[in-house]
Design a protein around this motif. Sequence first.
Motif, mmCIF file in Angstrom:
data_model
loop_
_atom_site.group_PDB
_atom_site.id
_atom_site.type_symbol
_atom_site.label_atom_id
_atom_site.label_comp_id
_atom_site.label_asym_id
_atom_site.label_seq_id
_atom_site.Cartn_x
_atom_site.Cartn_y
_atom_site.Cartn_z
ATOM 1 N N PRO A 14 0.834 -1.217 0.000
ATOM 2 C CA PRO A 14 0.000 0.000 0.000
ATOM 3 C C PRO A 14 0.864 1.260 0.000
ATOM 4 N N MET A 15 1.358 1.626 -1.164
ATOM 5 C CA MET A 15 2.303 2.742 -1.280
ATOM 6 C C MET A 15 1.568 4.060 -1.476
ATOM 7 N N LEU A 16 1.997 5.058 -0.694
ATOM 8 C CA LEU A 16 1.506 6.428 -0.840
ATOM 9 C C LEU A 16 2.614 7.288 -1.407
ATOM 10 N N ILE A 17 2.229 8.371 -2.092
ATOM 11 C CA ILE A 17 3.209 9.244 -2.728
ATOM 12 C C ILE A 17 2.849 10.698 -2.475
ATOM 13 N N ARG A 18 3.876 11.510 -2.325
ATOM 14 C CA ARG A 18 3.704 12.962 -2.244
ATOM 15 C C ARG A 18 4.767 13.597 -3.142
ATOM 16 N N PRO A 19 4.400 14.017 -4.381
ATOM 17 C CA PRO A 19 5.376 14.693 -5.246
ATOM 18 C C PRO A 19 5.862 15.986 -4.584
ATOM 19 N N LEU A 20 7.165 16.258 -4.700
ATOM 20 C CA LEU A 20 7.751 17.454 -4.101
ATOM 21 C C LEU A 20 8.319 18.420 -5.141
ATOM 22 N N ARG A 21 8.603 17.890 -6.341
ATOM 23 C CA ARG A 21 9.048 18.726 -7.451
ATOM 24 C C ARG A 21 8.313 18.297 -8.719
ATOM 25 N N THR A 22 8.086 19.252 -9.622
ATOM 26 C CA THR A 22 7.285 18.955 -10.813
ATOM 27 C C THR A 22 8.023 18.090 -11.825
ATOM 28 N N GLY A 23 9.330 18.229 -11.900
ATOM 29 C CA GLY A 23 10.062 17.600 -12.991
ATOM 30 C C GLY A 23 10.180 16.105 -12.925
ATOM 31 N N TYR A 24 10.080 15.513 -11.706
ATOM 32 C CA TYR A 24 10.360 14.090 -11.542
ATOM 33 C C TYR A 24 9.469 13.231 -12.442
ATOM 34 N N PHE A 25 8.165 13.530 -12.460
ATOM 35 C CA PHE A 25 7.253 12.736 -13.281
ATOM 36 C C PHE A 25 7.081 13.320 -14.675
ATOM 37 N N LEU A 26 7.079 14.647 -14.795
ATOM 38 C CA LEU A 26 6.857 15.242 -16.109
ATOM 39 C C LEU A 26 7.925 14.833 -17.104
ATOM 40 N N LYS A 27 9.180 14.735 -16.642
ATOM 41 C CA LYS A 27 10.266 14.344 -17.550
ATOM 42 C C LYS A 27 10.064 12.955 -18.115
ATOM 43 N N ARG A 28 9.360 12.110 -17.387
ATOM 44 C CA ARG A 28 9.132 10.746 -17.863
ATOM 45 C C ARG A 28 8.151 10.709 -19.026
ATOM 46 N N PHE A 29 7.273 11.720 -19.095
ATOM 47 C CA PHE A 29 6.206 11.696 -20.093
ATOM 48 C C PHE A 29 6.419 12.700 -21.228
ATOM 49 N N VAL A 30 7.062 13.832 -20.934
ATOM 50 C CA VAL A 30 7.211 14.853 -21.972
ATOM 51 C C VAL A 30 8.659 15.228 -22.229
ATOM 52 N N GLY A 31 9.596 14.493 -21.654
ATOM 53 C CA GLY A 31 11.010 14.780 -21.882
ATOM 54 C C GLY A 31 11.452 15.989 -21.079
ATOM 55 N N ILE A 32 11.705 17.107 -21.732
ATOM 56 C CA ILE A 32 12.102 18.337 -21.051
ATOM 57 C C ILE A 32 10.870 18.964 -20.411
ATOM 58 N N ALA A 33 10.979 19.276 -19.123
ATOM 59 C CA ALA A 33 9.827 19.821 -18.412
ATOM 60 C C ALA A 33 10.309 20.781 -17.328
ATOM 61 N N PRO A 34 9.494 21.780 -16.982
ATOM 62 C CA PRO A 34 9.873 22.691 -15.892
ATOM 63 C C PRO A 34 9.978 21.929 -14.580
ATOM 64 N N ASP A 35 10.964 22.315 -13.782
ATOM 65 C CA ASP A 35 11.201 21.615 -12.526
ATOM 66 C C ASP A 35 11.251 22.637 -11.392
ATOM 67 N N PHE A 36 10.224 22.645 -10.569
ATOM 68 C CA PHE A 36 10.192 23.567 -9.445
ATOM 69 C C PHE A 36 9.460 22.904 -8.273
ATOM 70 N N ARG A 37 9.637 23.466 -7.101
ATOM 71 C CA ARG A 37 9.016 22.906 -5.904
ATOM 72 C C ARG A 37 7.497 22.982 -5.976
ATOM 73 N N PRO A 42 4.150 23.401 -3.899
ATOM 74 C CA PRO A 42 3.823 23.963 -2.581
ATOM 75 C C PRO A 42 3.308 22.899 -1.611
ATOM 76 N N LEU A 43 3.729 23.021 -0.368
ATOM 77 C CA LEU A 43 3.253 22.157 0.706
ATOM 78 C C LEU A 43 2.298 22.962 1.577
ATOM 79 N N LEU A 44 1.089 22.475 1.729
ATOM 80 C CA LEU A 44 0.062 23.229 2.431
ATOM 81 C C LEU A 44 -0.188 22.725 3.841
ATOM 82 N N SER A 45 0.419 21.588 4.192
ATOM 83 C CA SER A 45 0.156 21.008 5.511
ATOM 84 C C SER A 45 0.817 21.835 6.607
ATOM 85 N N GLN A 46 0.245 21.765 7.793
ATOM 86 C CA GLN A 46 0.744 22.486 8.952
ATOM 87 C C GLN A 46 2.141 22.002 9.339
ATOM 88 N N ILE A 47 2.961 22.919 9.851
ATOM 89 C CA ILE A 47 4.293 22.566 10.332
ATOM 90 C C ILE A 47 4.250 22.413 11.844
#
Length: 337
Positions: free
Chosen positions: A143-166, A168-173
Amino acid sequence: MGLGLGSMSIQYNLIPFSETVRDAYLDLLTQQQKEVALGKLEWKFANNPKGLGMIASATKDGRIVGINAFMANMFQVDGFLRLGYQSMDTVVSPDVRGQGVFGRLVETFYDQCNAELVYGFPNSNSAPGFFGKLGWTNFGAVPMLIRPLRTGYFLKRFVGIAPDFRIPLLSQIHVSTERITRFTQQDTETWMKFSSSNFCSVQRDADFLNWRLMDHPTENYDTQRAVDGSFVASTLTLKHAGSVGYVMEAIGDEATLAALIGTTLRQMQTRGADVALAWCLPGSPNYRAYRKAGFFPFPVGLRPIVVNFGARPIHCVSSTIAEKLKWYISYLDSDTV
């Protein structure tokens, strides 16, 4: 003890971990030589506070040609502590494959062990055997859960060159935490409050937590505890073509855990993590905390690898062992991170 005309000379035994077994690992699993040299086998099978590891071995002409290793642990099942084992590192020498050695190794463990249950995470090669005639219940992919932290990790797999930026994390600190240097009775009590009488889980007491997280020979983990005793353990590593953060464990009060996980994600992001992963079943008491922190179920088809999950009672009559949603697992159950 033989298996037919082609394997009359193969002998099967259940033996405790020893230097002989260690040498067999080096012969049969050459890709683990670095970890073996660093003491990972001794950590798993000799220094485990819950018991000595047991090895189902196949021997031919004085040489070990097959092993299935079993790591000891104490399990909570229906509110009682029971001895169980995790099956791992199943390997058969090429010169005896096709002679039923794999199945006989596991049956040897069933016949000679004193365990009440066995569980594990079979790979694609061994899964058909475990979930077939060897009697394991197949719970499907972990039962694997995922939380992407940067845009490029998955986008590069599907579209090659992709913007890579953080992202936003909305959860309380959670700002009031301390770093754990050794787990204590306080953490055992936190686990006991967190766990349920109808769980099936490895007992996560202080002895287990110190062995698993503090005494690991090859990995370093970050551990944070809140004022109320809730704690989160994590690590960051280069894996699967990216920088991957693993939330190894999150135990305690739901609201506190959501904030602690959020704190952990921010720290991972600051250190350059692309994505964070966790193992958690929907019925687990920390599932909502993960969801509040932004995690969601990781579709099996998008995972870099698929890990199976299953279990089997041996000398135990509890039906809980065969019910997936009554299990509690986390990345602490994995021996690969």
